[in-house]
Each structure stands twice: as structure tokens, then as C-alpha cells.
Motif scaffolding. Sequence first.
Motif: not given
Length: 181
Positions: A78-98
Motif C-alpha cells: 500500500y505504501a508503494e502504490d495505491r489507487i487514489g485515496n483508497s483505504p487499506l484494509v488488509p486481507l489478514t484483517d478481513i479474515q480476522s473479522g476486524f
Amino acid sequence: MKISPSKNGILRYLRPLPIILSLSIVGVSSVTVAALVNHMDVSTFIASLSAKKVTVSELKQGKLKNAILIDVRSPEEYAEDRIGNSPLVPLTDIQSGFGVHQIRVMAQKYVQTNHTQPTIVLYCTSGPRSIKAYKELEKTDLNLVVLEGGIRVWRLAIPASKDAEILAPITASAKQFVTGK
């Protein structure tokens, strides 16, 4: 040597067995090759067949409105490149429920203000992680799609300097829920 009528009846049912086995092997092999070509494991590839997708060209044409793009990659990527100002919600966080909770909160804030459900566009580098995130979030009542080809395909079509211009009509009313502005 004569074959008894009962054995002949059994052989009649066994004749198609080699054909069925051959077709099964070809089918499994084809799915495996398709998964490898798409840089996915077999279960993720099969899941991708039922996931709703949006292409970069469809986004460029403005076919999707009220979208919130969400990056499901790692913080380093995410720090290297992202699309616009899209927020970061890592897959690991999604899998943990957070991460599921984070995305729900963004969508709820959006609905409270705009009275319409936003479309959550999940993306990763090329697709596998966004498909896994989609499968985790599928249990929610959110309107989800996966960016086909991920940020890799996005960058082939759109340089970083053009992100804001392309995303403006798509994410205009969603921007405040992502950036807090």
C-alpha cells in the motif's frame, strides 16, 4: 468360455467407466491449469467464478457510481502504490473479522448520509486476495465487486497522476467516508 448373463449385465455398466474417468481427469486438469495461469490456488479460482467483477474500462466509463475502493494488500504494498485515496484494509484483517467491521462502518456512514448503499470495490495486486476478501465479506449485506486484474491492470491503463480524474465521478460522494474530509 461363455460369460454368464449376470456378468454380461455388469460389464455393460462398466463400459462407460473409462470415458467418465478420462473426462474427469481432463476437467480437473483444466481447472488446475486455469488456476495456475491466473496465479490462484484451485479453491480461490473456483470462488472467482461466482464473484461479481468490474473492469478498469467499466470504471473509466463511469458505469459504477457511489463506489468505495478498498485495497486488501499488505501495508508495505500500500505504501508503494495505491489507487487514489483508497483505504487499506488488509486481507489478514478481513479474515480476522476486524477488517469486516471497518468496511461495514464505512458503508454505514455512507448510507446514513446518502441513503444509498455504496459499492465496495476490492482490489489487490492481481486478484487472488481480493477474491478471498470477497468470499469473507460475501456473508455481509454489502454490495461487493472485485476489480478484475487488480492494481496491476489499473496501472497498465491509468497512471497514478490520473487516478483523481478517473475516480472523481465514481467516488465523489464516498470520499468523505474514506478520508474523513
